[in-house]
Design a protein around this motif. Structure first.
Motif, PDB file in Angstrom:
ATOM      1  N   ALA A 106     105.045  64.346  20.933  1.00  0.00           N
ATOM      2  CA  ALA A 106     106.425  63.876  20.893  1.00  0.00           C
ATOM      3  C   ALA A 106     106.981  64.050  19.493  1.00  0.00           C
ATOM      4  CB  ALA A 106     106.505  62.410  21.311  1.00  0.00           C
ATOM      5  N   ASN A 107     108.263  64.416  19.425  1.00  0.00           N
ATOM      6  CA  ASN A 107     108.853  64.612  18.104  1.00  0.00           C
ATOM      7  C   ASN A 107     110.323  64.245  18.073  1.00  0.00           C
ATOM      8  OD1 ASN A 107     109.140  67.432  19.538  1.00  0.00           O
ATOM      9  ND2 ASN A 107     110.639  67.471  17.868  1.00  0.00           N
ATOM     10  N   ALA A 108     110.745  63.795  16.908  1.00  0.00           N
ATOM     11  CA  ALA A 108     112.152  63.625  16.580  1.00  0.00           C
ATOM     12  C   ALA A 108     112.642  64.931  15.953  1.00  0.00           C
ATOM     13  CB  ALA A 108     112.322  62.454  15.621  1.00  0.00           C
ATOM     14  N   VAL A 109     113.915  64.962  15.513  1.00  0.00           N
ATOM     15  CA  VAL A 109     114.490  66.241  15.098  1.00  0.00           C
ATOM     16  C   VAL A 109     114.900  66.293  13.632  1.00  0.00           C
ATOM     17  CG1 VAL A 109     115.180  66.963  17.403  1.00  0.00           C
ATOM     18  CG2 VAL A 109     116.714  65.498  16.057  1.00  0.00           C
ATOM     19  N   SER A 110     114.424  65.351  12.848  1.00  0.00           N
ATOM     20  CA  SER A 110     114.523  65.405  11.390  1.00  0.00           C
ATOM     21  C   SER A 110     113.558  64.365  10.856  1.00  0.00           C
ATOM     22  CB  SER A 110     115.950  65.116  10.888  1.00  0.00           C
ATOM     23  OG  SER A 110     116.284  63.748  11.057  1.00  0.00           O
ATOM     24  N   SER A 111     113.291  64.435   9.575  1.00  0.00           N
ATOM     25  CA  SER A 111     112.342  63.490   8.975  1.00  0.00           C
ATOM     26  C   SER A 111     112.850  62.056   9.105  1.00  0.00           C
ATOM     27  CB  SER A 111     112.112  63.842   7.505  1.00  0.00           C
ATOM     28  OG  SER A 111     111.240  62.916   6.902  1.00  0.00           O
ATOM     29  N   LEU A 112     114.115  61.822   8.732  1.00  0.00           N
ATOM     30  CA  LEU A 112     114.683  60.480   8.831  1.00  0.00           C
ATOM     31  C   LEU A 112     114.729  60.014  10.284  1.00  0.00           C
ATOM     32  CD1 LEU A 112     116.056  58.032   7.575  1.00  0.00           C
ATOM     33  CD2 LEU A 112     118.236  59.283   7.658  1.00  0.00           C
TER      34      LEU A 112
END
Length: 733
Positions: free
Chosen positions: A387-393
């Protein structure tokens, strides 16, 4: 002898006519082949070829080459090609397309590994590929379109699955009061680059998805995007009720029941379409929670084919599933009540051997809480191991948001990483800038656009030439804005004086700021309007003025967003801003392309940390446009002090009103003390040397980092290969 001579002449002329007819038909078929593969949409030389056939109709037909060719006979096309000497250009483009689709790039052969026999199945509810294919609403869809274009460019084995919306999202018009009006248009399938998808035996595919109230049927269309095949499901088929035939007509239209039925078709129907096509994916990539039902159908398949228990099948499918979440706003995650879930997933639940409570538990943070609705994002997180988000923040925000799913873990241990979004460079880089880069960059720079070394060549470009190229793009943008705004005035029935004034708005010689995106409250499009007297003084400074171009749509149900649009659009009636602010209706890929290629500054003012990533500014920097933004999304990891401008210091108050006040003050300060002085500081040649240097710094440090090629390569290394059983690489945190 005379009769024989006449007969010989007739035969000779007949053969010549037949030969000419065959030549014309061959040329027409080559043009159609180019139009039917969306590869053309990121190759300016092919776009220019179609435009040259009839520039006026090209614009009127929303740059749709199939619609344009439909107005030509083979003979007329042959004549036009002869008039414009297009034969060699058409033949060259046709050969390039054939070579492109028949070869696998070196990157794909050397890095995609096991994906060659286990392709990625990329699910998304929308795809923004080109303005002539209206099956997208905004950022999520354009990101999906850029993803599959770069997968094509890199040679990553990937197929894409979505829905076909024959009415698209909506066309936006403002009435005389500045209020957004929505209009839905029917798209003619025959004028789109689509054909019926077929089984390996050649039969057209029609699917059935069972529900408690009867089956839903869908046919499958095929669209070619370079090397990638995009399959689109369409419920307008015989056997569906009249209501269900309209199910996939509109993107993000209708009520909760419409939404869950669309997501059922995309997810469950999408997996069944792959099976009918004979495609066995090694990886399922779910782009947002909208598609999470696909994992349940994949589990059902695994149980049926391999005799596994539900628990074992879940583990197997989750290992092969990549889930990307884009939404840091709680209200942006789809939630459904138990009644809707049972109506639509009941038959699937029976085959999975689950009770109603067990199925609902898969979509709940607290499985035993009967009052908690079923959340698609929770389902996606539970049924994936990558699973991943789309930016570091956004990664930090997402781990905090969903920490309750792993109450036994510290926040930094929560298994959600991040892969920062990027943009497909060939789609957004202007033709003029491409020619400039071709002269100064390495010969093979297009095939190495993800390498930072390539972009350092921007410092070899003559500053005057870079500025001249940018100014030409700016002039082109302002001509586009004047044309569109005057047309808007005519449509509203306004006076000839106002129409004429619209033809002369804006000034190509002053600082121009652009703001284009979805109009939602948290994006704060009106932040710069917080102090109109101060804004007036800045915009109309006698020596250092500036102007702003706005564009964007509000969701049909978002009255707050509509009020912001009305507030901005009606400033044209205020004499202080009449010639300094323009609002372009019906924001789409075409409007975005003009804006991000021609403004001087791209403005982004979300309320931190609610912008997951944002990609419009990434498109702008490719063309030398400087970014002015709150330190949110991608800009929080991109800004270095020399490659653009920052609003605030990356902090937000618990009280939104105080945050807004602080950010508005910071925005005015940055404009007054940094942006405007740097733009107007000129040398003896009239060049803003400091500004041009910042343009170069922006391009050299950001273009490669925030490209979709880099993004897709990250997905391959950190998600796809591990999911397919290849080399494991930890997801970035």
């Amino acid at each position: 002898m005379k009769a024989e001579a006449i007969l010989t002449a007739v035969k000779k002329n007949g053969n010549a006519t037949a030969s000419a007819s065959l030549q014309a038909e061959t040329l027409y078929e080559k043009c159609l082949a180019l139009a039917r593969n969306l590869w053309w949409s990121w190759h300016p030389e092919v776009i220019n070829l179609f435009r040259d056939l009839d520039p006026i109709r090209w614009r009127q037909l929303d740059h749709n080459p199939i619609a344009l060719l439909a107005e030509f006979t083979p003979q007329r096309l042959e004549e036009r090609a002869g008039e414009l000497v297009l034969h060699s250009r058409i033949n060259h483009a046709y050969r390039r397309l054939k070579e492109y689709v028949s070869t696998t790039p070196l990157w794909g052969r050397t890095h995609a590994g096991v994906l060659g026999s286990k392709p990625v199945a990329y699910f998304s509810l929308e795809f923004g590929i080109h303005e002539s294919i209206p099956i997208y609403s905004g950022g999520l869809g354009v990101l999906a379109g850029d993803h599959i274009k770069s997968a094509s460019g890199l040679g990553v084995p990937l197929v894409a699955i979505g829905l076909f919306y024959d009415q698209g999202y909506f066309r936006q018009h403002l009435d005389v009061n500045g209020w957004q009006q929505e209009e839905y248009l029917h798209t003619k399938v025959e004028l789109l680059p689509m054909e019926s998808a077929r089984t390996p035996s050649g039969e057209p595919i029609t699917l059935e998805i069972p529900t408690r109230t009867g089956p839903l049927k869908a046919k499958v269309w095929l669209m070619q995007v370079g090397r990638v095949l995009l399959y689109l499901l369409d419920c307008d088929v015989e056997g569906n009720s009249p209501q269900d035939r309209e199910l996939t007509s509109r993107l993000y239209g209708g009520d909760q029941r419409t939404r869950i039925r669309q997501e059922l078709v995309a997810g469950v129907g999408g997996v069944r379409a792959l099976r009918a096509l004979g495609i066995k994916p090694g990886v399922y990539h779910l782009n947002e929670g909208h598609c999470a039902f696909a994992a349940l159908e994949a589990i059902r398949e695994e149980m049926k084919e391999n005799g596994r228990s539900f628990e074992d099948a879940l583990q197997e499918v989750a290992r092969r599933t990549v889930f990307t979440t884009h939404t840091p706003v709680p209200a942006g995650h789809d939630r459904f009540d138990g009644g809707l879930i049972e109506e639509h997933l009941g038959p699937l639940r029976d085959e999975l051997g689950l009770s109603f409570e067990q199925l609902m538990g898969l979509g709940r943070v607290e499985p035993q809480n009967p009052y908690e609705p079923f959340c698609m994002t929770v389902l996606g997180l539970k049924l994936s191991r990558h699973a991943n988000a789309v930016s570091s923040l956004h990664g930090h925000v997402t781990r905090q948001m969903w920490a309750h799913l792993w109450p036994w873990r510290m926040e930094e241990e929560i298994p959600i990483g991040h892969i920062t979004n990027g943009v497909h460079i060939p789609s957004w880089l202007s033709w003029q800038m491409r020619l400039l880069y071709d002269r100064y960059f390495p010969v093979d720079w297009v095939s190495r656009m993800g390498e930072p070394e390539v972009w350092q060549a921007i410092y070899n470009v003559d500053p005057g030439e870079l500025w001249e190229t940018h100014h030409a793009l700016k002039t082109q943008l302002l001509a586009f804005v004047r044309r569109r705004v005057s047309r808007q005035c005519r449509r509203r029935g306004e006076s000839d004086e106002l129409v004429e004034a619209a033809r002369n708005i804006l000034d190509p010689n002053i600082l121009t700021i652009g703001f284009g995106r979805r109009f939602a409250g948290y994006k704060r499009a009106d932040l710069i309007l917080s102090d109109l007297d101060r804004l007036h003084a800045l915009m109309n400074h006698p020596e250092r003025p500036f102007q702003i171009i706005f564009s964007g749509k509000a969701h049909p149900a978002d009255d707050e967003g509509k009020r912001i649009i009305q507030k901005i659009a009606n400033l044209r009636h205020d004499p202080r801003f009449a010639n300094r602010i323009a609002f372009i209706e019906d924001y789409d890929i075409n409007v975005c392309r003009h804006m991000i290629q021609g403004v001087d500054v791209w403005l982004n003012t979300p309320r931190r940390p609610l912008e997951a990533s944002g990609t419009s500014g990434q498109k702008a920097i490719l063309n030398g446009v400087l970014h002015l933004s709150v330190l949110d999304g991608w800009w929080a990891e991109a800004y270095d002090g020399s490659n653009g401008f920052a609003i605030g210091h990356g902090a937000s108050h618990v009280d939104d009103r105080i945050t807004d006040q602080r950010d508005a003050e910071s925005l005015y300060q940055v404009l007054e003390k940094e942006v405007i002085p740097l733009y107007y500081e000129r040398d003896v040649d009239g060049l803003p040397r400091g500004w041009i240097r910042m343009m170069m710094n922006s391009i050299s440090s950001l273009a490669w980092r925030f490209s979709a090629h880099r993004m897709v390569a990250d997905y391959v290394r950190h998600a796809y290969l591990p999911a397919a059983g290849g080399l494991s690489c930890e997801m970035p945190r």
